[in-house]
Design a protein around this motif. Structure first.
Motif, PDB file in Angstrom:
ATOM      1  N   PRO A 129       0.922  -1.252   0.053  1.00 33.32           N
ATOM      2  CA  PRO A 129      -0.017  -0.063  -0.096  1.00 33.32           C
ATOM      3  C   PRO A 129       0.788   1.291   0.024  1.00 33.32           C
ATOM      4  O   PRO A 129       1.990   1.266   0.679  1.00 33.32           O
ATOM      5  N   ALA A 130       0.559   2.387  -0.485  1.00 37.91           N
ATOM      6  CA  ALA A 130       1.026   3.590  -1.067  1.00 37.91           C
ATOM      7  C   ALA A 130       1.729   3.585  -2.193  1.00 37.91           C
ATOM      8  O   ALA A 130       2.006   4.382  -2.827  1.00 37.91           O
ATOM      9  N   TYR A 131       2.065   2.236  -2.925  1.00 34.75           N
ATOM     10  CA  TYR A 131       2.636   2.023  -4.165  1.00 34.75           C
ATOM     11  C   TYR A 131       1.980   1.272  -5.060  1.00 34.75           C
ATOM     12  O   TYR A 131       2.567   0.328  -5.782  1.00 34.75           O
ATOM     13  N   ASP A 132       0.584   1.012  -4.812  1.00 30.06           N
ATOM     14  CA  ASP A 132      -0.075   0.202  -5.489  1.00 30.06           C
ATOM     15  C   ASP A 132      -0.421   0.612  -6.867  1.00 30.06           C
ATOM     16  O   ASP A 132      -0.723  -0.280  -7.700  1.00 30.06           O
TER      17      ASP A 132
ATOM     18  N   PRO B  85      -2.021   5.494  -5.783  1.00 32.43           N
ATOM     19  CA  PRO B  85      -1.052   5.428  -4.598  1.00 32.43           C
ATOM     20  C   PRO B  85      -1.967   5.381  -3.407  1.00 32.43           C
ATOM     21  O   PRO B  85      -1.710   4.874  -2.379  1.00 32.43           O
ATOM     22  N   ALA B  86      -3.350   5.833  -3.342  1.00 34.77           N
ATOM     23  CA  ALA B  86      -4.013   6.053  -2.054  1.00 34.77           C
ATOM     24  C   ALA B  86      -4.919   4.755  -2.027  1.00 34.77           C
ATOM     25  O   ALA B  86      -5.515   4.573  -1.076  1.00 34.77           O
TER      26      ALA B  86
ATOM     27  N   ILE C 204       9.459  -4.135  -5.149  1.00 31.97           N
ATOM     28  CA  ILE C 204       8.068  -4.395  -5.474  1.00 31.97           C
ATOM     29  C   ILE C 204       8.364  -5.547  -6.652  1.00 31.97           C
ATOM     30  O   ILE C 204       7.750  -6.692  -6.359  1.00 31.97           O
TER      31      ILE C 204
ATOM     32  N   ARG D   4      -6.424  -6.940   6.661  1.00 35.02           N
ATOM     33  CA  ARG D   4      -7.436  -6.339   6.214  1.00 35.02           C
ATOM     34  C   ARG D   4      -9.267  -6.491   6.342  1.00 35.02           C
ATOM     35  O   ARG D   4     -10.054  -5.707   6.467  1.00 35.02           O
TER      36      ARG D   4
ATOM     37  N   ALA E  64       2.699   4.475   3.808  1.00 34.10           N
ATOM     38  CA  ALA E  64       1.030   3.919   4.050  1.00 34.10           C
ATOM     39  C   ALA E  64       0.221   4.663   5.161  1.00 34.10           C
ATOM     40  O   ALA E  64      -0.712   5.297   4.972  1.00 34.10           O
TER      41      ALA E  64
ATOM     42  N   ILE F  10      -0.433   8.407   4.053  1.00 31.44           N
ATOM     43  CA  ILE F  10      -1.706   8.716   3.040  1.00 31.44           C
ATOM     44  C   ILE F  10      -2.995   8.640   3.899  1.00 31.44           C
ATOM     45  O   ILE F  10      -3.766   9.297   3.643  1.00 31.44           O
TER      46      ILE F  10
ATOM     47  N   ARG G  53      -5.779  11.786   5.387  1.00 26.97           N
ATOM     48  CA  ARG G  53      -7.267  11.717   5.143  1.00 26.97           C
ATOM     49  C   ARG G  53      -7.726  10.829   6.153  1.00 26.97           C
ATOM     50  O   ARG G  53      -8.400   9.764   5.502  1.00 26.97           O
TER      51      ARG G  53
END
Lengths: 432, 432
Positions: free
Chosen positions: A302-305, A329-330, B350, B374, B392, B395, B399
């Motif tokens: 996550p953050a680099y999806d 990225p979100a 990755i 998750r 992660a 982000i 929000r």
């Protein structure tokens, strides 16, 4: 008449002509493919857009998804996100707002876009039921069809409709179990509804009515994949394949009715399962255009999806997928901001372009232009050949080289310069 | 004795033990693989580092390259780049400075790193010739070997040595022609040298002397690929394959001498040629560890070459490559800054991780942890399973959702929550 009906009568519509032109293929190829259903052209009769073709033999298309949530309800930002997606050359947009005045937001987005816009009508049906009756399980059948009808009238060009989340697929899911469960929002709404009401999914039971509405407005049905795995551990499982069999049947029925379809696919899936997934979908759904959601080839970044998904996009396009939904990225963390939309579109376009070269949709003509510009150390020509010229310029300009021919990586010891000076005119006698 | 000599005597060294432990494989497997040359452990006798194994059956490793140029000569920044690479879990580092006091920079970087450090000694030989004699073509043979010797004494663990850029490969290159020419800096220096001096490459002609020095210090020879294509249009061409044949011969000779090798590969190459390149290298070089540079699967995305290369890394690792050199967003544009190093390492990790899952090096155990976190909406456990937890968290925290169980993407309509509430305990009777 729908595009498909016209194609069957041998008519080449304006949309088909536009697609043929933009893809540099013959109009007759497009007509035949729309007739067979291997290419879909999402273009609601109420809308006047630049037609986009999705399917076999065409460039892989990229979708960007936007929309408010209940937590972040900023319509101006969604408008900006739509514009950022178009500026960065997304081919289509899905407007998936679930917060605020859903009708007003949809109409606003439709009014500012000239590319196909998609939606997921069961969101609206479920959210209105929640607002009016307290829970999505209290939707009635009419709510579901009313949402489809209303969104079709507004001009939505393609709709993800959750017809195949039915008792049969849910039975397979329950028998089998899962690590990550379901992650399709539409699939979750319909599943909960079936469990609570103990009746079959109306979008499956009354699929003919769905087809009737689609036919009237000539929107493309994006047959939604409610069972897609939300975790690598659940990829290509029996629930997903069961649903795919049913999706294949629904493709057949849509074609009989003269309605265009595309079929959604995974989701979270390891790299080595992608080609098989594309092959099985193409077989079971008789070459219907395949719409990959991501895919996400590992859960742990996550953050680099967007990068994870760019890998999945390249492998999918290369294996024959036709349409890729971007990931930002979100993803898995928060609602995307405009900068996330930009990064998501670019990463997915890179994957689609790379996959298209691998499957022979193009032969790297742009790559050759770039190679020649690099060999000549012509930086302006390099920027002109670049997918993202502004970003490339920014990086170079931040770190200007002393010699304007070179860059700051090698400075005085530029390999290209050395080779141009020494090797290009060397006699082969030297090497004998 | 070199690691390979010891392996042949049945000795399991401390380095082999460390590699076995970190890879969770048997010590005997590592010993046998080092004996055969299918795994290399770069660890100069002068250095005390955490041993890293590279080769068949192990996790794909990621290299980060740093170094000054003539335009940007900031040693403190290079130190920061080395630290950023290590913080982001690069497995190895290559120190490729070409500006400033080369010896001092190399020693500085060696002093602050505990991972294997590589170099390209011909850079130093060429640059010193330029400084002292006016051009790289005035290097003499001693300059080349002196640079190797000095860097070995300093503790360099693996060296890219350009032995295979010889008359034979250059003849093939000239006969064939190229769109993009050569882009290997070492390859360019050696090519110019051969053309000017009209004699064979000393690193090829006197390869036995290279082996002697390598044996004395037990560094790994990274057999450099000077002919790699710098453009998609030139991929997998006769010059590259000719060089690969010679590289295979050099691997054999190194093994006879008890010297470990890895073999460098492309470069710029379309996605659909990667698996064949890995296969051919593994065959011609008898399963020597394969070190992919990138690969870059399209030329047209400068500023996003880390993503381009992440696609190439995933496909390469999946096909059997063992070691990947990262590419940063600054590639083809400028010298990387520390933030570029970070993005490059992450994107390449990755790709390597995704490829390792595809080739069965791991079974997505971390992905399963993430999936379960998750499903339970356990955000702390999600961050703990993430490759980049800080990014992660950032982000998500930017929000924050109203309901701390969910995220701002779906807000009140979290699919996971709906499924957990409605589907998990549903009786299968409903679905019959």
């Amino acid at each position: 008449m729908t595009q498909m009906d016209e194609a069957r009568k041998g008519i080449i519509t304006e949309e088909m002509k536009a697609v043929a032109k933009s893809e540099n293929v013959s109009e007759e190829f497009i007509r035949r493919s729309v007739e067979k259903g291997t290419i879909a052209i999402p273009s609601n009769i109420a809308r006047d857009i630049e037609a986009v073709g999705i399917g076999k033999g065409l460039r892989t298309k990229v979708n960007a998804t936007i929309g408010t949530s209940t937590d972040i309800l900023d319509v101006d930002m969604e408008v900006r996100k739509a514009k950022v997606a178009m500026e960065n050359k997304a081919d289509t947009l899905m407007e998936l707002s679930v917060g605020g005045d859903l009708d007003a937001i949809r109409r606003k987005i439709l009014s500012i876009t000239n590319i196909p816009v998609g939606s997921v009508p069961v969101y609206q049906a479920a959210i209105e039921a929640i607002r009016k009756k307290g829970a999505a399980i209290y939707m009635d059948e009419d709510d579901m069809f009313t949402a489809i009808e209303k969104q079709a009238q507004d001009g939505i060009d393609f709709m993800a409709i959750h017809c195949s989340v039915n008792k049969e697929t849910l039975k397979r899911l329950k028998r089998q179990g899962r690590e990550g469960g379901l992650v399709s929002r539409g699939g979750a709404f319909i599943s909960a509804w079936i469990v609570h009401n103990e009746v079959e999914n109306p979008l499956y039971k009354n699929y003919d009515y769905v087809l009737e509405i689609a036919k009237e407005h000539d929107f493309v049905i994006s047959l939604a994949n409610g069972m897609r795995a939300g975790a690598i551990a659940d990829s290509t499982d029996r629930a997903q394949v069961q649903e795919l069999i049913i999706l294949g049947e629904l493709v057949d029925r849509a074609r009989e009715a003269g309605v265009q379809t595309i079929v959604e696919g995974p989701g979270h899936i390891p790299l080595n399962e992608i080609a098989a997934n594309v092959m099985v979908q193409k077989k079971l759904c008789r070459d219907a255009p395949f719409y990959m959601l991501g895919p996400i080839v590992t859960d742990i970044a996550p953050a680099y999806d967007h990068i994870v998904s760019s890998i999945g996009a390249a492998a999918s396009a290369s294996a024959g997928a036709d349409f890729i939904c971007y990931v930002t990225p979100a993803e898995h963390l928060a609602l995307p901001f405009p900068e996330d939309v930009k990064e998501g579109v670019i990463a997915t376009r890179i994957g689609a372009y790379v996959g298209d070269m691998a499957k022979g949709i193009h032969n790297g003509e742009l790559d050759l232009k770039m190679a020649n510009a690099r060999k000549k150390l012509n930086w302006e020509a390099q920027f002109e050949s670049a997918m993202c010229p502004n970003e490339a310029r920014r990086i170079r300009n931040e770190r200007p080289p002393a010699d304007p021919d070179t860059c700051t990586m090698c400075g005085s010891y530029c390999a290209v310069k050395i080779v141009n000076e020494w090797l290009d005119d060397a006699s082969t006698d030297v090497f004998e």
